[in-house]
Design a protein around this motif. Sequence first.
Motif, PDB file in Angstrom:
ATOM      1  N   ALA A  75       0.826  -1.212   0.000  1.00 17.08           N
ATOM      2  CA  ALA A  75       0.000   0.000   0.000  1.00 17.08           C
ATOM      3  C   ALA A  75       0.858   1.259   0.000  1.00 17.08           C
ATOM      4  N   ILE A  76       1.903   1.279   0.815  1.00 16.46           N
ATOM      5  CA  ILE A  76       2.717   2.487   0.909  1.00 16.46           C
ATOM      6  C   ILE A  76       3.563   2.671  -0.353  1.00 16.46           C
ATOM      7  N   ALA A  77       3.936   1.564  -1.011  1.00 17.39           N
ATOM      8  CA  ALA A  77       4.651   1.670  -2.287  1.00 17.39           C
ATOM      9  C   ALA A  77       3.746   2.316  -3.334  1.00 17.39           C
ATOM     10  N   ALA A  78       2.463   1.975  -3.292  1.00 15.96           N
ATOM     11  CA  ALA A  78       1.499   2.580  -4.219  1.00 15.96           C
ATOM     12  C   ALA A  78       1.336   4.069  -3.927  1.00 15.96           C
ATOM     13  N   VAL A  79       1.271   4.426  -2.652  1.00 18.77           N
ATOM     14  CA  VAL A  79       1.168   5.836  -2.263  1.00 18.77           C
ATOM     15  C   VAL A  79       2.351   6.622  -2.798  1.00 18.77           C
ATOM     16  N   ARG A  80       3.540   6.099  -2.562  1.00 16.75           N
ATOM     17  CA  ARG A  80       4.746   6.806  -2.977  1.00 16.75           C
ATOM     18  C   ARG A  80       4.796   6.961  -4.509  1.00 16.75           C
ATOM     19  N   HIS A  81       4.371   5.943  -5.250  1.00 14.53           N
ATOM     20  CA  HIS A  81       4.376   6.034  -6.707  1.00 14.53           C
ATOM     21  C   HIS A  81       3.373   7.076  -7.190  1.00 14.53           C
ATOM     22  N   TYR A  82       2.180   7.078  -6.597  1.00 15.37           N
ATOM     23  CA  TYR A  82       1.139   8.017  -7.012  1.00 15.37           C
ATOM     24  C   TYR A  82       1.573   9.458  -6.770  1.00 15.37           C
ATOM     25  N   ILE A  83       2.257   9.703  -5.645  1.00  8.59           N
ATOM     26  CA  ILE A  83       2.696  11.059  -5.306  1.00  8.59           C
ATOM     27  C   ILE A  83       3.978  11.434  -6.046  1.00  8.59           C
ATOM     28  N   ASP A  84       4.998  10.570  -5.954  1.00  8.75           N
ATOM     29  CA  ASP A  84       6.332  10.923  -6.432  1.00  8.75           C
ATOM     30  C   ASP A  84       6.502  10.770  -7.952  1.00  8.75           C
ATOM     31  N   VAL A  85       5.830   9.777  -8.533  1.00  7.23           N
ATOM     32  CA  VAL A  85       6.012   9.508  -9.966  1.00  7.23           C
ATOM     33  C   VAL A  85       4.908  10.154 -10.802  1.00  7.23           C
ATOM     34  N   LEU A  86       3.654   9.963 -10.383  1.00 16.23           N
ATOM     35  CA  LEU A  86       2.536  10.504 -11.156  1.00 16.23           C
ATOM     36  C   LEU A  86       2.205  11.946 -10.788  1.00 16.23           C
ATOM     37  N   GLY A  87       2.742  12.420  -9.665  1.00  7.64           N
ATOM     38  CA  GLY A  87       2.493  13.800  -9.263  1.00  7.64           C
ATOM     39  C   GLY A  87       1.109  14.041  -8.699  1.00  7.64           C
ATOM     40  N   GLY A  88       0.484  12.996  -8.190  1.00  9.39           N
ATOM     41  CA  GLY A  88      -0.866  13.126  -7.646  1.00  9.39           C
ATOM     42  C   GLY A  88      -0.871  13.639  -6.219  1.00  9.39           C
ATOM     43  N   ASN A  89      -2.034  14.093  -5.784  1.00  8.79           N
ATOM     44  CA  ASN A  89      -2.222  14.504  -4.397  1.00  8.79           C
ATOM     45  C   ASN A  89      -2.930  13.380  -3.651  1.00  8.79           C
ATOM     46  N   MET A  90      -2.392  13.003  -2.513  1.00 11.85           N
ATOM     47  CA  MET A  90      -2.952  11.890  -1.753  1.00 11.85           C
ATOM     48  C   MET A  90      -3.374  12.372  -0.369  1.00 11.85           C
ATOM     49  N   GLY A  91      -4.676  12.431  -0.151  1.00  8.09           N
ATOM     50  CA  GLY A  91      -5.175  12.709   1.185  1.00  8.09           C
ATOM     51  C   GLY A  91      -5.334  11.412   1.947  1.00  8.09           C
ATOM     52  N   SER A  92      -5.912  11.487   3.112  1.00  9.78           N
ATOM     53  CA  SER A  92      -6.095  10.278   3.902  1.00  9.78           C
ATOM     54  C   SER A  92      -7.457  10.304   4.563  1.00  9.78           C
ATOM     55  N   LYS A  93      -7.912   9.151   4.959  1.00 12.70           N
ATOM     56  CA  LYS A  93      -9.161   9.028   5.698  1.00 12.70           C
ATOM     57  C   LYS A  93      -8.947   7.965   6.763  1.00 12.70           C
ATOM     58  N   MET A  94      -8.798   8.411   8.006  1.00 16.20           N
ATOM     59  CA  MET A  94      -8.569   7.500   9.110  1.00 16.20           C
ATOM     60  C   MET A  94      -9.786   7.507  10.029  1.00 16.20           C
ATOM     61  N   THR A  95     -10.262   6.335  10.367  1.00 16.80           N
ATOM     62  CA  THR A  95     -11.440   6.216  11.219  1.00 16.80           C
ATOM     63  C   THR A  95     -11.027   5.795  12.624  1.00 16.80           C
ATOM     64  N   LEU A  96     -11.509   6.551  13.601  1.00 17.94           N
ATOM     65  CA  LEU A  96     -11.185   6.271  14.992  1.00 17.94           C
ATOM     66  C   LEU A  96     -12.352   5.531  15.638  1.00 17.94           C
ATOM     67  N   ALA A  97     -12.037   4.453  16.337  1.00 14.38           N
ATOM     68  CA  ALA A  97     -13.025   3.632  17.027  1.00 14.38           C
ATOM     69  C   ALA A  97     -12.503   3.312  18.426  1.00 14.38           C
ATOM     70  N   PRO A  98     -13.355   2.823  19.311  1.00  9.34           N
ATOM     71  CA  PRO A  98     -12.884   2.512  20.668  1.00  9.34           C
ATOM     72  C   PRO A  98     -11.650   1.622  20.708  1.00  9.34           C
ATOM     73  N   ALA A  99     -11.506   0.720  19.731  1.00  2.96           N
ATOM     74  CA  ALA A  99     -10.390  -0.227  19.760  1.00  2.96           C
ATOM     75  C   ALA A  99      -9.060   0.385  19.362  1.00  2.96           C
ATOM     76  N   ASN A 100      -9.076   1.533  18.649  1.00  2.00           N
ATOM     77  CA  ASN A 100      -7.793   2.101  18.207  1.00  2.00           C
ATOM     78  C   ASN A 100      -7.572   3.539  18.655  1.00  2.00           C
ATOM     79  N   ILE A 101      -8.467   4.079  19.480  1.00  2.00           N
ATOM     80  CA  ILE A 101      -8.387   5.484  19.852  1.00  2.00           C
ATOM     81  C   ILE A 101      -7.068   5.815  20.556  1.00  2.00           C
TER      82      ILE A 101
END
Length: 335
Positions: A75-101
């Motif tokens: 997954a992180i290799a894909a992120v780096r390629h999309y940003i560094d090679v293709l010049g795309g903007n990558m936001g994030s969406k993280m969900t917080l729940a009782p188990a990971n807060i």
Amino acid sequence: MEYFLKRMIETDHPWQYNWRISISSNGTLYFEPKVQAFIKKWMDHLSFNISIDGNKKLHDACRIFPNGSGSYDKAIAAVRHYIDVLGGNMGSKMTLAPANIEYTFEAVKGLIDQGYTEINLNCVFEKGWTEEHATILYNQLKQLSDYLLENDLEDKVLIAMYQKNFFKPKDRTDSQNWCGGNGSMISVDWKGDIYPCIRYMESSLGNQVEPIIIGNVNTGIMTDAKCRNCILSLKAVNRITQSTEECINCPIAEGCAWCQAYNYQDSGGDFNHRATYICIMHKARALANAYFWNLYYWKHKENIRFKLWLPDEECLKIISQEELNLLKALQYPIE
């Protein structure tokens, strides 16, 4: 997407000039030739996101291949390629729940270390939150605030948890609906069925309530009375119709979110219902924002302050009196 654009042109729809398609991926098939060809073809109209759950340890704890290995490296290799090679903007969406807060700071820092400059995270609307979780979130966001300010990242990284215009009273007559799940976020599944938003699909609702289908790509949208009545009912929902007096008059009502589809699910099929399990976490955010923004204003020598609207008795359910005294001291004006 080709069909969508073709139909927009054929019907002379205004969307033909201004449209974007949002796709979220786990990134595991990102480097497949067909995927790469698709991304490159549509990149100018694509909001593309690869889910990363913080750092490798946290990600690989829940995103696991059948052989037991984690998917972070792919997954992180894909992120780096999309940003560094293709010049795309990558936001994030993280969900917080009782188990990971309790890992909030560690997860956000992991994304910052990977070069993310826009980090969207929110607490789930489902039941399960307690005052103890609220205390944890406050302390995690306080730690994150210190990290951002001490490393001069406060204006370089956007953290959606921090909103300077939230956490204050709303005009009682303000009826604006927070959620776009009333038909403003139309989604399509693999069968071609059309939903008011993705959260109304069977895969989201489970067996608790009926999915809300308002059409099909082959037959059209709202082609029968049931679909039309459903959309009309959704469009009639607003903040006032679905809120209790406590929510309407809440001193930190501004910015308190809800999910239209989860309200429907939680109530067993009532659109005019508002699940309030997230309330205690919104209060924790209000406290954390008071800490972050007032330290921000002090650091930048700005003669404004973030007002803490939450009553003392509500604050003390989450933080100590000593911590509340600190937040109040940070509100003092510059002399």
